[in-house]
Motif scaffolding. Sequence first.
Motif, PDB file in Angstrom:
ATOM      1  N   LEU A   1       2.146   9.115  -6.230  1.00  0.00           N
ATOM      2  CA  LEU A   1       2.399  10.420  -6.001  1.00  0.00           C
ATOM      3  C   LEU A   1       3.551  10.914  -7.090  1.00  0.00           C
ATOM      4  O   LEU A   1       3.417  11.977  -7.803  1.00  0.00           O
ATOM      5  N   GLY A   2       4.636   9.922  -7.446  1.00  0.00           N
ATOM      6  CA  GLY A   2       5.570  10.083  -8.415  1.00  0.00           C
ATOM      7  C   GLY A   2       4.773  10.266  -9.726  1.00  0.00           C
ATOM      8  O   GLY A   2       5.394  11.303 -10.540  1.00  0.00           O
ATOM      9  N   ALA A   3       3.786   9.476 -10.062  1.00  0.00           N
ATOM     10  CA  ALA A   3       3.219   9.483 -11.450  1.00  0.00           C
ATOM     11  C   ALA A   3       2.565  10.904 -11.491  1.00  0.00           C
ATOM     12  O   ALA A   3       2.586  11.377 -12.365  1.00  0.00           O
TER      13      ALA A   3
ATOM     14  N   LEU B   1      10.625   5.049   0.292  1.00  0.00           N
ATOM     15  CA  LEU B   1       9.364   5.492  -0.558  1.00  0.00           C
ATOM     16  C   LEU B   1       9.606   6.837  -1.298  1.00  0.00           C
ATOM     17  O   LEU B   1       9.066   6.538  -2.558  1.00  0.00           O
TER      18      LEU B   1
ATOM     19  N   LYS C   1       0.784  -1.138  -0.033  1.00  0.00           N
ATOM     20  CA  LYS C   1      -0.049   0.124   0.094  1.00  0.00           C
ATOM     21  C   LYS C   1       0.962   1.335  -0.099  1.00  0.00           C
ATOM     22  O   LYS C   1       0.768   2.256  -0.953  1.00  0.00           O
ATOM     23  N   LEU C   2       1.987   1.255   0.850  1.00  0.00           N
ATOM     24  CA  LEU C   2       2.696   2.345   0.913  1.00  0.00           C
ATOM     25  C   LEU C   2       3.448   2.710  -0.342  1.00  0.00           C
ATOM     26  O   LEU C   2       3.722   3.942  -0.650  1.00  0.00           O
ATOM     27  N   PHE C   3       3.837   1.586  -0.709  1.00  0.00           N
ATOM     28  CA  PHE C   3       4.871   1.704  -2.142  1.00  0.00           C
ATOM     29  C   PHE C   3       3.969   2.137  -3.410  1.00  0.00           C
ATOM     30  O   PHE C   3       4.348   2.908  -3.943  1.00  0.00           O
TER      31      PHE C   3
ATOM     32  N   GLU D   1       1.396   4.050  -3.052  1.00  0.00           N
ATOM     33  CA  GLU D   1       1.032   5.280  -2.637  1.00  0.00           C
ATOM     34  C   GLU D   1       2.201   6.239  -3.249  1.00  0.00           C
ATOM     35  O   GLU D   1       1.924   7.390  -4.049  1.00  0.00           O
ATOM     36  N   ALA D   2       3.465   5.853  -2.896  1.00  0.00           N
ATOM     37  CA  ALA D   2       4.537   6.322  -3.391  1.00  0.00           C
ATOM     38  C   ALA D   2       4.784   6.584  -4.886  1.00  0.00           C
ATOM     39  O   ALA D   2       5.033   7.658  -5.580  1.00  0.00           O
ATOM     40  N   GLN D   3       4.596   5.590  -5.621  1.00  0.00           N
ATOM     41  CA  GLN D   3       4.478   5.409  -6.946  1.00  0.00           C
ATOM     42  C   GLN D   3       3.397   6.183  -7.548  1.00  0.00           C
ATOM     43  O   GLN D   3       3.756   7.325  -8.622  1.00  0.00           O
TER      44      GLN D   3
ATOM     45  N   MET E   1       9.175   7.230  -5.616  1.00  0.00           N
ATOM     46  CA  MET E   1       8.605   8.373  -5.941  1.00  0.00           C
ATOM     47  C   MET E   1       9.461   8.933  -7.162  1.00  0.00           C
ATOM     48  O   MET E   1       8.824   9.376  -8.160  1.00  0.00           O
TER      49      MET E   1
END
Lengths: 459, 114
Positions: free
Chosen positions: A30-32, B58, A22-24, A26-28, B62
Motif C-alpha cells: 500500500l505504501g509503495a 502496519l 502477509k499483513l506486513f 500488504e502494508a508495504q 506503509m
Amino acid sequence: MRTDKSATNVIKAEDLDDVVAKLFAEAQALGAALRETPSKRVITRHPRKADIKDRLSARLRTSLEDELVPAVQTVDGDISEREIDREVTKKALIGLKLATLRTIARQRGLATSGNLEDVAEQVAKSYSWDQEEIARLILAYAEPDDPARAHVDRLFPLRDSPDMTYVRDRLSYVAGRYVRIGIARWFVFKEMRPISASIEQVSGVVRTYQASVDETETGPQLHASPSRSDVRLLLDSHEPLVRVRQASILPARSAVRALAIAANVSLQGALQLPAVAATGSATRIHPQSLFMLDLLHTRLREAGFKDINLTVARFKMSDALVDDAESRPILRAVRFEGAHLLDSVAACKLLADGRPLTEMALMISTVPKAGEYSRRYPVRVTLEPDHAAVITGYGTDKPESSLEVHRRIVRSLAAEMHAGHADVDRLQALISRVLEQARSSHDAKRATMLTDPADSSGN
Amino acid sequence: MGFRIPTPLQSTAKDLGLNSWVNKRDFPRDSYFNAIEALRASALALSVQIDEHKIAALLAAMLDEEDALTTHVLALRSAVDISSSAVWEKCCMAAAYVTVQRYVREVENGKWPG
C-alpha cells in the motif's frame, strides 16, 4: 514470548509468522503504491535511511502475541534454544525493579508502558538480545543487595578507640576456641592477623541451628538445620569502630558481640551520631538525616565521587510500640524510589518534618584520573539501630576495581561517624535548599539539589 | 474515550510537527484511512482482530515505504538522524499513531467515511 493471562487463543507459531508476513507485505505494498501515485507530495529516497522492516515486523508480532499465544514446534522434543536464551535474558532483566527498567527504557527512547515483562522485552530488543551487553547493564543498575555481587562493610561504634596491645593479648586466649553468643548460636575464632601496627583482623565463623519439630512415623522429633557464616572483623587503634566485612546483619551482630566479649571492648550499643553542629533551620532536620546529607553532599565528593543520583530514600516514621497495634494503622517507614530524590518535594517534606533518613541507595561516578575514564557504581548506605552499613555493587567492573571505590566510601562513612560533619556551611546551604523545596508545590525540573550554586563543576 | 498516543511518542510527534503534517491538505488522508480499513479486513480474513495499536505498526511500515515522511523529517531545522534504526522507527511510529488518531477522531465525528 509472552504469557499474558488475557491471551485466549493458541496459534501455531508458523501460522502467526504467516499472519505477520502477509499483513506486513500488504502494508508495504500500500505504501509503495501510494509512492507511485502522482501527487504534489515530494518523495525522498535517502540512501542512508535506516532499514526498519525487521523492527516493525517484530513489533507487530509482539503486539499480536497479546491476544495470540504461539504454539511452537519442538526441536527434537525440546524448547528452541533461541527462545530459552531470550527468556533467560528477560528473566535476568526482570531482576531489576520495574522503575529501573522504565528509566533504562526512557533513556533509550523506548516505550515505558506495560508490565515488567513488556518493558524487559523492549529493553532486551533494543540491545538486540546481546547477553553480554545486557549482563553489563544489569550489573550497572542492580541494587547492591546481594553480598555475593557487592562489597559489604558494617561499622559498629565503640565507646573508645581500642588499645591494640591489650586487644591482641586478650584475643590470643581465644584463638581456635568458640564462645556461645545466644541460643544455639556460637562464634568460632579461627584466626587473628595483624594487618598493620594499628589494625588487627579477626576471622571466624558464626554457627547457628534452626530448630523445628518434624512429624515422623515414629512420632514428633526435633530437627536442627545448621547454618554457618564466615565473618571477618577489623579493629583499628585509630578509630572507635569495629568493621565487619562481607556479612549480613545477623552474623555481623553475633560476631561483634563475640569480639566484644573476647577482647573486652565496649560497644556503644545504639548508634550515637556526633553532636549536631548545625544551627538555625538545620536544627529542624533529624540528626540521622544530617549525617546522611553531609555524607552525600560533602564526604563523598571529597572522596572523589561525582554525579550522585539518590535513587532510594527510606525514612523512619514511627517506632512506637503500642498495645493495640493490631487494631489501628501504624506507618513505620516510607520508602521512595526514583531518581534524584533529593529534588523531589515529597522527600524534602519528610526531611523538613524531622523524619530520620535511615537508608539511601545511590549511583555515583568516580572522578577519573588522567588517562582513565569515569566509572559508575550502585551504593547503599543504611543506618541500623546499632551500626551503619555500606554496600557497594560491582557496577560494570571487576570486583577488585570496585573494592577500591568501596574502601573510599567506607572511610567517608567512618569519618562521618567519629569526626562529625565535614562542612557545616555546605550542609547548612543544602538544608536551606531542602527546606525551600519542601515548601514548593512541584518537583524540580532539573536535579540541582546537590550542586552548589557557586560551584560550576556540578556535584 | 479517545485514542491516545503512547507517551514516549507524543514528544516525538510534537518535535517533528507531525500533527500539522498529517493535517496538511496534500496528506493522502483517504488513502491512509482506506488502508486502515483494508488492513483490518485482511486481518479478520486471517481470523485475527487488530486494534489501533497494531494498525499503527502496519501504518508505520506503509509510511516508511511511501517516503514522503522522509522528505518532511529531512526538511526540519533540527537534524534527525534517519540512519539510526531506533530514531527512524520512532519517527514512523509517531507519524503512524498521529494518522490513526486522526482516523479515530474523524470516525467519531462522522467525518469518515465522508
